[in-house]
Design a protein around this motif. Structure first.
Motif, PDB file in Angstrom:
ATOM      1  N   ASP A  50       0.923  -1.256   0.022  1.00  0.00           N
ATOM      2  CA  ASP A  50       0.009   0.079   0.022  1.00  0.00           C
ATOM      3  C   ASP A  50       0.882   1.334   0.001  1.00  0.00           C
ATOM      4  OD1 ASP A  50      -2.233  -1.478  -0.235  1.00  0.00           O
ATOM      5  OD2 ASP A  50      -2.861  -1.325   2.093  1.00  0.00           O
ATOM      6  N   ASN A  51       2.115   1.254   0.683  1.00  0.00           N
ATOM      7  CA  ASN A  51       2.720   2.333   0.602  1.00  0.00           C
ATOM      8  C   ASN A  51       3.551   2.497  -0.752  1.00  0.00           C
ATOM      9  OD1 ASN A  51       4.359   3.874   3.103  1.00  0.00           O
ATOM     10  ND2 ASN A  51       3.753   1.999   3.959  1.00  0.00           N
ATOM     11  N   VAL A  52       3.760   1.335  -1.663  1.00  0.00           N
ATOM     12  CA  VAL A  52       4.383   1.713  -2.875  1.00  0.00           C
ATOM     13  C   VAL A  52       3.222   2.074  -3.819  1.00  0.00           C
ATOM     14  CG1 VAL A  52       5.209   0.449  -4.684  1.00  0.00           C
ATOM     15  CG2 VAL A  52       6.227  -0.139  -2.494  1.00  0.00           C
ATOM     16  N   ALA A  53       1.849   1.601  -3.585  1.00  0.00           N
ATOM     17  CA  ALA A  53       0.743   2.103  -4.334  1.00  0.00           C
ATOM     18  C   ALA A  53       0.252   3.409  -4.113  1.00  0.00           C
ATOM     19  CB  ALA A  53      -0.089   0.908  -4.260  1.00  0.00           C
ATOM     20  N   TYR A  54       0.740   4.190  -2.958  1.00  0.00           N
ATOM     21  CA  TYR A  54      -0.137   5.412  -2.490  1.00  0.00           C
ATOM     22  C   TYR A  54      -0.159   6.281  -3.665  1.00  0.00           C
ATOM     23  CZ  TYR A  54      -1.491   9.115   0.429  1.00  0.00           C
ATOM     24  OH  TYR A  54      -2.120  10.059   1.041  1.00  0.00           O
TER      25      TYR A  54
ATOM     26  N   ARG B   1      -7.531  -0.141  -9.077  1.00  0.00           N
ATOM     27  CA  ARG B   1      -6.918  -0.969  -8.073  1.00  0.00           C
ATOM     28  C   ARG B   1      -6.143  -2.116  -8.511  1.00  0.00           C
ATOM     29  NH1 ARG B   1      -7.863  -0.471  -2.760  1.00  0.00           N
ATOM     30  NH2 ARG B   1      -9.310   1.215  -2.084  1.00  0.00           N
ATOM     31  N   THR B   2      -6.422  -2.576  -9.629  1.00  0.00           N
ATOM     32  CA  THR B   2      -5.733  -3.550 -10.076  1.00  0.00           C
ATOM     33  C   THR B   2      -4.432  -3.447 -10.661  1.00  0.00           C
ATOM     34  OG1 THR B   2      -7.983  -4.149 -11.118  1.00  0.00           O
ATOM     35  CG2 THR B   2      -6.258  -5.861 -11.764  1.00  0.00           C
ATOM     36  N   THR B   3      -4.377  -2.297 -11.335  1.00  0.00           N
ATOM     37  CA  THR B   3      -3.071  -1.513 -11.972  1.00  0.00           C
ATOM     38  C   THR B   3      -2.188  -1.388 -10.964  1.00  0.00           C
ATOM     39  OG1 THR B   3      -4.483  -0.828 -13.565  1.00  0.00           O
ATOM     40  CG2 THR B   3      -2.269  -0.097 -13.804  1.00  0.00           C
ATOM     41  N   GLN B   4      -2.687  -0.699  -9.675  1.00  0.00           N
ATOM     42  CA  GLN B   4      -1.977  -0.285  -8.559  1.00  0.00           C
ATOM     43  C   GLN B   4      -1.334  -1.406  -8.097  1.00  0.00           C
ATOM     44  OE1 GLN B   4      -4.318   1.352  -5.261  1.00  0.00           O
ATOM     45  NE2 GLN B   4      -5.469   2.537  -6.751  1.00  0.00           N
ATOM     46  N   LYS B   5      -1.842  -2.437  -7.801  1.00  0.00           N
ATOM     47  CA  LYS B   5      -1.438  -3.722  -7.323  1.00  0.00           C
ATOM     48  C   LYS B   5      -0.383  -4.283  -8.006  1.00  0.00           C
ATOM     49  CE  LYS B   5      -4.657  -5.799  -3.916  1.00  0.00           C
ATOM     50  NZ  LYS B   5      -5.831  -6.213  -3.889  1.00  0.00           N
ATOM     51  N   ALA B   6      -0.647  -4.415  -9.310  1.00  0.00           N
ATOM     52  CA  ALA B   6       0.188  -5.007 -10.422  1.00  0.00           C
ATOM     53  C   ALA B   6       1.655  -4.148 -10.231  1.00  0.00           C
ATOM     54  CB  ALA B   6      -0.297  -5.035 -11.566  1.00  0.00           C
ATOM     55  N   GLU B   7       1.431  -2.804 -10.366  1.00  0.00           N
ATOM     56  CA  GLU B   7       2.546  -1.720 -10.541  1.00  0.00           C
ATOM     57  C   GLU B   7       3.404  -1.750  -9.428  1.00  0.00           C
ATOM     58  OE1 GLU B   7       3.278  -0.909 -13.404  1.00  0.00           O
ATOM     59  OE2 GLU B   7       4.857   0.714 -12.651  1.00  0.00           O
ATOM     60  N   ALA B   8       2.844  -2.004  -8.078  1.00  0.00           N
ATOM     61  CA  ALA B   8       3.494  -1.795  -6.633  1.00  0.00           C
ATOM     62  C   ALA B   8       3.962  -3.103  -6.908  1.00  0.00           C
ATOM     63  CB  ALA B   8       2.351  -1.874  -5.642  1.00  0.00           C
ATOM     64  N   MET B   9       3.699  -4.207  -7.250  1.00  0.00           N
ATOM     65  CA  MET B   9       4.399  -5.607  -7.098  1.00  0.00           C
ATOM     66  C   MET B   9       5.568  -5.407  -8.080  1.00  0.00           C
ATOM     67  SD  MET B   9       3.542  -7.190  -4.571  1.00  0.00           S
ATOM     68  CE  MET B   9       4.354  -8.847  -4.823  1.00  0.00           C
ATOM     69  N   ARG B  10       5.327  -4.742  -9.203  1.00  0.00           N
ATOM     70  CA  ARG B  10       6.585  -4.762 -10.213  1.00  0.00           C
ATOM     71  C   ARG B  10       7.727  -3.968  -9.565  1.00  0.00           C
ATOM     72  NH1 ARG B  10       8.322  -2.101 -14.770  1.00  0.00           N
ATOM     73  NH2 ARG B  10       7.325  -0.228 -14.282  1.00  0.00           N
ATOM     74  N   MET B  11       7.426  -2.935  -8.793  1.00  0.00           N
ATOM     75  CA  MET B  11       8.316  -1.949  -8.237  1.00  0.00           C
ATOM     76  C   MET B  11       9.041  -2.746  -7.124  1.00  0.00           C
ATOM     77  SD  MET B  11       8.232   0.516 -10.090  1.00  0.00           S
ATOM     78  CE  MET B  11       9.742   1.267  -9.143  1.00  0.00           C
ATOM     79  N   LEU B  12       8.275  -3.516  -6.376  1.00  0.00           N
ATOM     80  CA  LEU B  12       8.653  -4.136  -5.263  1.00  0.00           C
ATOM     81  C   LEU B  12       9.733  -5.372  -5.721  1.00  0.00           C
ATOM     82  CD1 LEU B  12       5.884  -4.651  -2.750  1.00  0.00           C
ATOM     83  CD2 LEU B  12       8.294  -3.223  -2.625  1.00  0.00           C
ATOM     84  N   GLU B  13       9.313  -6.107  -6.922  1.00  0.00           N
ATOM     85  CA  GLU B  13      10.263  -6.661  -7.439  1.00  0.00           C
ATOM     86  C   GLU B  13      11.681  -6.232  -7.969  1.00  0.00           C
ATOM     87  OE1 GLU B  13       7.977  -8.913 -10.626  1.00  0.00           O
ATOM     88  OE2 GLU B  13       6.895  -9.564  -8.872  1.00  0.00           O
ATOM     89  N   LEU B  14      11.426  -5.145  -8.470  1.00  0.00           N
ATOM     90  CA  LEU B  14      12.796  -4.092  -8.927  1.00  0.00           C
ATOM     91  C   LEU B  14      13.590  -3.896  -7.750  1.00  0.00           C
ATOM     92  CD1 LEU B  14      14.161  -2.436 -11.149  1.00  0.00           C
ATOM     93  CD2 LEU B  14      12.822  -0.501 -10.013  1.00  0.00           C
ATOM     94  N   VAL B  15      13.207  -3.694  -6.497  1.00  0.00           N
ATOM     95  CA  VAL B  15      13.936  -3.504  -5.159  1.00  0.00           C
ATOM     96  C   VAL B  15      14.305  -4.961  -4.518  1.00  0.00           C
ATOM     97  CG1 VAL B  15      13.563  -1.167  -5.188  1.00  0.00           C
ATOM     98  CG2 VAL B  15      12.266  -2.940  -3.875  1.00  0.00           C
ATOM     99  N   GLN B  16      13.647  -5.859  -4.967  1.00  0.00           N
ATOM    100  CA  GLN B  16      13.759  -7.227  -4.493  1.00  0.00           C
ATOM    101  C   GLN B  16      13.120  -7.569  -3.194  1.00  0.00           C
ATOM    102  OE1 GLN B  16      18.124  -7.444  -4.882  1.00  0.00           O
ATOM    103  NE2 GLN B  16      17.993  -7.699  -7.254  1.00  0.00           N
ATOM    104  N   LEU B  17      11.919  -6.966  -3.054  1.00  0.00           N
ATOM    105  CA  LEU B  17      11.146  -7.261  -1.666  1.00  0.00           C
ATOM    106  C   LEU B  17       9.757  -7.477  -2.024  1.00  0.00           C
ATOM    107  CD1 LEU B  17      12.528  -3.757   0.229  1.00  0.00           C
ATOM    108  CD2 LEU B  17      13.111  -6.443   0.472  1.00  0.00           C
ATOM    109  N   ALA B  18       9.427  -8.152  -3.130  1.00  0.00           N
ATOM    110  CA  ALA B  18       8.201  -8.771  -3.285  1.00  0.00           C
ATOM    111  C   ALA B  18       7.649  -9.304  -2.186  1.00  0.00           C
ATOM    112  CB  ALA B  18       8.018  -9.142  -4.772  1.00  0.00           C
ATOM    113  N   HIS B  19       8.471 -10.530  -1.646  1.00  0.00           N
ATOM    114  CA  HIS B  19       7.928 -11.273  -0.783  1.00  0.00           C
ATOM    115  C   HIS B  19       7.613 -10.729   0.742  1.00  0.00           C
ATOM    116  CE1 HIS B  19      12.188 -10.411   0.084  1.00  0.00           C
ATOM    117  NE2 HIS B  19      12.192 -10.955   1.237  1.00  0.00           N
ATOM    118  N   LEU B  20       7.725  -9.426   0.911  1.00  0.00           N
ATOM    119  CA  LEU B  20       7.477  -8.608   2.270  1.00  0.00           C
ATOM    120  C   LEU B  20       6.335  -7.667   2.032  1.00  0.00           C
ATOM    121  CD1 LEU B  20      10.997  -7.836   3.577  1.00  0.00           C
ATOM    122  CD2 LEU B  20       9.636  -9.729   4.154  1.00  0.00           C
ATOM    123  N   ALA B  21       5.461  -7.757   0.598  1.00  0.00           N
ATOM    124  CA  ALA B  21       4.396  -7.063   0.387  1.00  0.00           C
ATOM    125  C   ALA B  21       3.402  -6.647   1.355  1.00  0.00           C
ATOM    126  CB  ALA B  21       3.968  -7.258  -1.001  1.00  0.00           C
ATOM    127  N   THR B  22       2.838  -7.628   2.194  1.00  0.00           N
ATOM    128  CA  THR B  22       2.066  -7.706   3.067  1.00  0.00           C
ATOM    129  C   THR B  22       2.364  -7.396   4.459  1.00  0.00           C
ATOM    130  OG1 THR B  22       2.180 -10.032   3.652  1.00  0.00           O
ATOM    131  CG2 THR B  22       0.444  -9.236   1.897  1.00  0.00           C
TER     132      THR B  22
END
Lengths: 359, 278
Positions: free
Chosen positions: A104-108, A117-138
């Motif tokens: 939610d921080n990344v999607a803010y 919302r769907t694009t928000q989530k996908a985009e946030a996950m893409r950014m978290l993968e870029l910084v290698q933290l997708a596994h901590l999203a929740t």
């Protein structure tokens, strides 16, 4: 804002055009001009109170400058409030929203732009993968380490595809070992995103290692704006020479535009100095440009203290007139520092000293 | 378990206060419960049934709870901007605002309430000013109205709302609002998604204190409300002293206590949920 959510608007040029800011009668920033190319990483380097944070807040729109213009990609942005400037910031303390998950921080920023919302989530996950933290999203921010929080802050800032990225002392809260890793990581991500970046720091090593160009500021004035090696090798002022890297500062007299006599004895070549012949100057010599010599050539001195620092040895020297200088030499295996009181002679590598007229 | 107590204090040190509270709080409460169960010819829930089937009594209970809600909302709406100003002000202004907030606490509640009678009365400051300005012909009825009681209570209880809010807003990092703004959020979105959620523990603590203090504020309710308006504390007094019906007065007290405790429990529950992520 619509532009900012497309993929094309990264790496826009940034021109700070004769920016002046006065605050309560004091000049925080005085007539600073910086012409920054698209995708470039520029470090604003200076001691606290030099105006670098004020400049950052002016670019972000939190502070309205007294005079001058901020131009992004050829368009002045001075009339725009912070929420319409398409600028991203990573704050010194990261400023993650403590009540929102990492995702939610990344999607803010995307949510604020009305992205669905769907694009928000996908985009946030893409950014978290870029910084290698997708596994901590929740997770919540406080469950993360300092380095992880910083990567989230970076992902949050980049998620809205800002045309300018501002990093406000982003590494100062990290411990030393992690700092170098994060500097490499941030530089990698900045290259990947191709976003024009300003890094505010008081740490010269950080500025030299990360930036394409370094802007050295002192008391609100721009002292030098040049690539890191140039700032280090040919500092534009006495301040820059003392602030960036270490320097022995010895008094002397200029005998020609390219030579000076040291008060401790000896005439040495210096880089071209515009002050007139015979004027008093401060001569700056980097510790690594001095060599200890057991022979009788060079300037006589005694060893005050020797410090073995692993790859190098530092000696503090005392000259006949009481002035001191530091010498840094590479250490060969088995070599120990010379004991205190040892008489030595010191020689200066040619053409590597800088002379600055006393003001 | 002396060894397990923090900093090695002897738990026996708690006995004086413990016995004091037991004697003057737990025992009377138990007595209250027992008395409330007395009926004319034995023990039972007759007094409770009498209250819960009597519209007059239920209206007083409802009116008292409504008063609490109204005062709480008034304090929240007026106190939040003040607390916000405090959080965003430089040091000297913070001290000035704190002083202004705390000042009413240095005066007795009775004195503050009488001041409101002077302000709201038929010949009071407001009516004299309005008549003098030619805006009205006959004085307005301000005293002995619910609006008057709410205004007076809101002023009297304001510190109880503002102080927890100041604490909560002061704890929040000012960079968070800047971060929201630079990410594209306007002032309203920033307030709704960042400032408000982070202030929630303070809001709940403030509401809790303001609500409980205002529904039980016998002096202000009675003096500003006058005989025209009856609230629960005055109802208890009337039944116990004027009519001498101790069992019914005790039952009213217990019902009132339970109602307030339910509100407190609900707010605490909300508070625990909001504190979970701050």
């Amino acid at each position: 804002m619509e532009q900012a959510s497309t993929d094309t608007v990264t790496g826009r040029s940034l021109l700070l055009d004769r920016i002046t800011h006065r605050y309560a009668g004091q000049t925080a920033v005085g007539n600073v001009t910086l012409d920054i190319g698209g995708g470039e990483l520029v470090a604003l380097l200076g001691p606290s109170g030099c105006g670098k944070t004020t400049l950052l807040r002016i670019v972000a729109g939190f502070v309205q400058q007294t005079a001058g213009q901020v131009v992004v990609g050829g368009t002045p942005v001075d009339h725009l409030p912070p929420n319409r400037r398409a600028v991203g910031i990573v704050f010194q303390n990261y400023a993650l929203f403590p009540h929102m998950t990492i995702a939610d921080n990344v999607a803010y920023g995307l949510a604020a732009r009305g992205v669905d919302r769907t694009t928000q989530k996908a985009e946030a996950m893409r950014m978290l993968e870029l910084v290698q933290l997708a596994h901590l999203a929740t997770r919540l921010p406080r469950a993360l380490s300092g380095g992880q929080q910083q990567r989230v802050a970076l992902a949050r800032a980049l998620a809205v595809k800002p045309s300018i990225l501002l990093l406000d002392e982003p590494f100062s809260a990290l411990d030393k070992n992690l700092r170098l890793d994060m500097q490499i990581e941030v530089k990698r991500i900045q290259r990947l995103a191709g976003v024009t970046t300003i890094l505010v720091t008081h740490d010269q090593e950080e500025a030299l290692s990360m930036a394409d160009r370094v802007a050295v500021l002192s008391a609100g004035k721009l002292e030098q704006f040049a690539p890191p090696t140039q700032v280090y090798d040919t500092p534009a002022s006495l301040f820059v020479n003392g602030f960036v890297g270490q320097a022995n500062m010895l008094p002397g007299t200029l005998v020609s535009p390219t030579a000076a006599t040291l008060d401790i004895g000896g005439t040495i070549p210096v880089r071209h100095c515009a002050a007139g012949t015979g004027s008093r100057v401060t001569i700056c010599i980097r510790p690594e440009h001095l060599q200890l010599d057991d022979a009788t050539t060079g300037i006589p001195a005694t060893v005050g203290l020797g410090l073995p620092l692993g790859p190098t040895i530092v000696h503090e020297l005392r000259f006949a007139d009481g002035s001191t200088a530091k010498v840094i030499e590479p250490r060969t295996p088995g070599a120990a520092p010379r004991p205190a009181g040892t008489a030595v002679h010191v020689t200066i590598a040619p053409d590597l000293a800088n002379a600055f007229a006393l003001s | 378990m002396a060894a397990a107590s923090p900093a090695g204090f002897d738990p026996r040190l708690a006995w004086p206060l413990g016995s004091f509270l037991a004697l003057l709080f737990a025992v009377p409460l138990a007595m209250l419960l027992v008395i409330s169960l007395q009926t004319g010819d034995g023990y039972g829930f007759g007094q409770y049934a009498k209250f819960l089937t009597d519209w007059f009594s239920l209206r007083i209970l409802g009116g008292t709870l409504r008063l609490g809600v109204e005062v709480t909302i008034a304090c929240l709406v007026l106190g939040f901007p003040l607390a916000w100003l405090h959080a965003r002000s430089p040091g000297w202004a913070k001290s000035a605002i704190t002083l202004v907030v705390l000042l009413p606490l240095l005066t007795s509640v009775v004195v503050r309430t009488f001041a409101w009678i002077v302000i709201l009365g038929r010949q009071g400051i407001i009516n004299n000013a309005l008549v003098g300005a030619g805006l009205i012909d006959t004085p307005l009825r301000l005293l002995y109205t619910e609006g008057g009681v709410v205004a007076a209570l809101a002023q009297v209880q304001m510190p109880l709302m503002v102080l927890p809010l100041v604490a909560a807003l002061g704890r929040a990092d000012p960079n968070l609002a800047d971060a929201a703004s630079i990410l594209g959020a306007g002032a309203w979105r920033t307030w709704r998604t960042v400032v408000l959620p982070l202030a929630m523990p303070g809001i709940i603590a403030g509401c809790l204190l303001t609500f409980t203090a205002s529904v039980t504020a016998f002096i202000t309710q009675s003096l500003v409300g006058g005989g025209q308006m009856m609230f629960m504390p005055a109802y208890v007094l009337q039944q116990a002293i004027a009519l001498g019906d101790m069992p019914f007065a005790a039952a009213i007290s217990v019902i009132f206590l339970v109602c307030v405790l339910i509100v407190v429990a609900l707010l605490s529950l909300l508070g625990r949920r909001s504190r979970a992520h701050v």
